[in-house]
Design an enzyme around this catalytic site. Structure first.
Site, PDB file in Angstrom:
ATOM      1  N   GLU A 182      36.009  31.979  36.204  1.00 39.15           N
ATOM      2  CA  GLU A 182      37.002  33.048  36.125  1.00 39.15           C
ATOM      3  C   GLU A 182      38.431  32.515  36.081  1.00 39.15           C
ATOM      4  O   GLU A 182      39.278  33.045  35.359  1.00 39.15           O
ATOM      5  CB  GLU A 182      36.824  33.969  37.345  1.00 39.15           C
ATOM      6  N   ASP A 183      38.706  31.453  36.851  1.00 37.73           N
ATOM      7  CA  ASP A 183      40.096  31.027  37.046  1.00 37.73           C
ATOM      8  C   ASP A 183      40.466  29.709  36.367  1.00 37.73           C
ATOM      9  O   ASP A 183      41.622  29.300  36.433  1.00 37.73           O
ATOM     10  CB  ASP A 183      40.386  30.894  38.551  1.00 37.73           C
TER      11      ASP A 183
END
Length: 721
Positions: free
Chosen positions: A91-92
């Site tokens: 996600e990051d």
């Protein structure tokens, strides 16, 4: 297992004290090769999150390490802990799922993907995005419950560090925690996680109330410490006299549970007396009941305040005896009695006795895991039946707040339903097909209607009929997400099919009026038009026409394909109403049209085709405003075999028995009364009826019979209500 990270990376990287603490803690129960896997995952995550910091200023890697430590306290397996360390890298960071799969295996990659959010997909609103995130997370959870365990501990650590966020974010995240995450933890039996999520959610949702209540608790704690100590000593002594080896502890009730009690029962804090609970842990089940008897001999039990969750466990597998006793000074004492094994399950829930190390998961799955699995399968069914994410989230919230209604099937199987559940909820809990075909039930041997609310201990047998089908009215009283979702799915499917047929008739009428033949339209034309209108197929387009989302006349012009026009097509310019169109055609309640009336069709958005009489005030008003775009020519078909509601009135002289004579004559005319209302004057009464009639001829027969009643001074049909 392959070494996922090269040794030179491990040699050059540094490890934080928190990560070292994690590795030393899990080394107490994991194999050395599992600890090595975690160490490598830590270095991989540290490199991926390099340069990233949390709002608090800490390096970002501190968060996944904290999440893994919480899971380590629950003795989760190495795969879960590895996924926890990597749960934010997809996600990051720029890391892809495939890379995680290659380095750490497909199981870790699937868990990470299940936890990851859907940031790359664009949604219309933030609510849609959040609902879709839950939808995906719970879909993955139904495949592997470890997804939700990681997500819950991820949320728990975020809640522990929430003070760095803005007040608006604090409130939103805390509310979400109270509504979704804490109840899921409760359903999975993760009692410690559940309690902490509730307390933190309460703290950040209502910070002022939390501080005031905390201050009051601290003050009460000092006043009652001596009393609580005396109660503990008395309980221990009585259990010892009964020959029981028991562990007895006293505990304060959590702030949020006290706050909920104050709100639900409209109590002030001074009126909430039972803020202390006592827990008794004994050797075996038999000792639980012996302890219960001993304590009931010590303090008088309060009637209606005893629950046996050992004989009938909660849906999350929780087992204990609960009893509220009247202690010294009139202080209510809540006591929980359980075995050591029950206590372990109550604290760790579905994470207790973890079974993922087993080669054959199904063979080793105990009752608790089976219940969790059944609940998640039910969620998956609801997920498949829901048309959109927000609807699914609505069903989820309903199912996350179950009461304690335990009912029995005819075979003696126990089903757990939320408080307020009805016969229909029970039927759908048995099976979707049973719910779709239910018509009544026998509750404890007595015939009962579908809307009957069930009580714990009821024995329920569902009565079905092959031709029966769900009724939209059911949605007004069912409480379970599964029942609501199944009913909506069925009604949507039926309405869709009916709408497609009606839409085709409406479009054909518009094409004929343009001199075009619908049969000459090529599939490529349909595909192009559907694409331009943003729908998937010709059927979707036709359904939109019936529901008023698209105008048939506009689409006909875009589809226009000249064909041979003949005189036989002229009759097709009017839509024929047969009365068998189902939900796609509605009959207006302002004028109650019946066969024989001159009628007009109005297309209303999301309602479809609504039939009115030609002299209805609604139609007249539209004509006055010259807003004729949505008006259609409609005619009654021949040989219509059904009845229609119609509204009539009779004004009668006030005399005894006149109502009975009026209703008797209506019955003799072969008509049923759906509704009746009375308006009294000094000498006269006006009766308003809604009757079932076949057509205008049948209505005339009813009026002819009513003319024989001499007390009737005036009667007629009611329109424009």
């Amino acid at each position: 297992m392959q070494n996922p990270i090269s040794n030179d990376l491990n040699d050059s990287a540094t490890i934080t004290p928190e990560a070292e603490l994690l590795l030393s803690e899990v080394a107490q129960y994991l194999k050395p090769e599992d600890v090595t896997l975690l160490r490598n995952a830590y270095f991989f995550g540290q490199k991926a999150h390099s340069g990233q910091f949390r709002k608090s200023g800490e390096p970002y890697i501190s968060h996944p390490v904290a999440v893994a430590r919480i899971l380590g306290e629950l003795h989760l397996d190495a795969i879960t802990l590895t996924a926890a360390l990597l749960h934010d890298v997809v996600e990051d960071t720029g890391i892809q799922k495939q890379e995680i799969s290659e380095k750490f295996g497909s199981s870790v990659a699937e868990l990470v993907d299940g936890v990851s959010k859907l940031d790359k997909i664009r949604f219309q609103t933030k609510a849609d995005m959040q609902a879709e995130n839950f939808r995906k997370m719970l879909l993955a959870m139904a495949q592997d419950v470890r997804v939700i365990l990681i997500k819950l501990t991820d949320r728990l650590h975020n809640m522990r560090t929430l003070e760095v966020m803005s007040p608006e974010k604090q409130h939103r995240i805390a509310q979400e925690t109270l509504e979704i995450y804490a109840p899921i933890a409760h359903r999975l039996g993760l009692e410690n996680v559940y309690q902490e999520l509730q307390e933190l959610g309460f703290c950040f949702s209502y910070p002022t109330r939390y501080k005031v209540l905390l201050k009051a608790i601290k003050a009460a704690r000092g006043n009652r410490r001596e009393v609580v100590g005396k109660i503990l000593d008395a309980i221990r002594q009585r259990l010892q006299e009964a020959g029981l080896d028991a562990v007895v502890t006293g505990r304060e009730k959590h702030l949020y549970s006290i706050y909920k009690k104050m709100v639900e029962k409209h109590l002030s804090f001074s009126n909430v007396l039972d803020i202390y609970g006592f827990r008794v842990i004994v050797r075996d089940v038999a000792s639980c009941y012996v302890a219960l008897g001993a304590l009931h001999g010590l303090y008088k039990p309060i009637p209606g305040k005893f629950k046996d969750y050992i004989a009938i466990p909660k849906s999350n597998g929780y087992q204990s005896l609960h009893s509220t006793l009247l202690g010294p000074y009139g202080l209510p004492i809540e006591v929980q009695i359980r075995t050591h094994e029950m206590h372990h399950i109550a604290e760790a829930g579905v994470a207790s006795h973890w079974l993922y190390k087993s080669k054959d998961l199904d063979a080793g799955m105990n009752d608790l895991h089976m219940k969790a699995n059944q609940w998640m399968k039910g969620l998956l069914e609801t997920l498949n039946d829901s048309s959109d994410s927000l609807e699914f989230l609505e069903h989820l919230k309903v199912d996350l707040f179950p009461g304690e209604v335990y009912v029995f099937t005819p075979q003696g199987k126990i089903l757990t339903l939320p408080r307020g559940a009805t016969v229909v909820d029970f039927a759908y809990a048995v099976h979707t097909d049973v719910g779709n075909c239910c018509v009544a039930a026998r509750i404890n041997g007595e015939i009962s209607p579908l809307r009957t609310r069930l009580r714990s201990g009821d024995r329920v047998e569902i009565i079905t009929a092959p031709a029966a089908k769900p009724n939209p009215v059911w949605l007004s009283y069912v409480v379970t997400g599964r029942a609501r979702s199944s009913i909506r799915y069925f009604l949507r499917t039926i309405q869709y099919n009916e709408s497609v047929k009606l839409g085709e008739r409406l479009l054909n009428q518009a094409l004929y009026s343009l001199g075009a033949n619908p049969e000459t339209i090529e599939p490529a034309q349909w595909e192009k038009l559907a694409r331009e209108c943003g729908v998937k197929s010709r059927e979707d387009l036709l359904a939109d026409i019936a529901l008023g989302k698209q105008l048939a006349a506009v689409l006909a012009k875009r589809l226009e394909a000249p064909g041979e026009s003949d005189t036989g097509m002229h009759g097709k310019n009017s839509i024929t109403i047969l009365g068998t169109e189902g939900m796609a055609v509605k009959f207006a309640r302002c004028c109650y049209p019946i066969p024989g009336d001159g009628i007009v069709g109005l297309i209303k958005k999301d309602q479809g085709l609504v039939i009115h009489t030609q002299d209805c005030s609604t139609v007249v008003r539209i004509k006055d405003h010259k807003n004729m775009d949505n008006q259609l020519d409609v005619i009654w078909g021949e040989d219509i075999d059904r009845t229609f509601p119609v509204s009539i009135f009779t004004t009668v002289v006030n005399k005894s028995g006149v109502l009975a004579r009026v209703t008797a004559e209506i019955a003799k005319a072969d008509s049923n009364i759906d509704d009746i209302s009375l308006e009294n004057d000094k000498d006269y009464t006006t009766m308003r009826f809604i009757l079932q009639t076949r057509d205008r001829h049948h209505l005339a027969q009813i009026f002819r019979r009513l003319k024989h009643i001499e007390e009737i001074v005036k009667m007629g049909r009611i329109k424009n209500q």
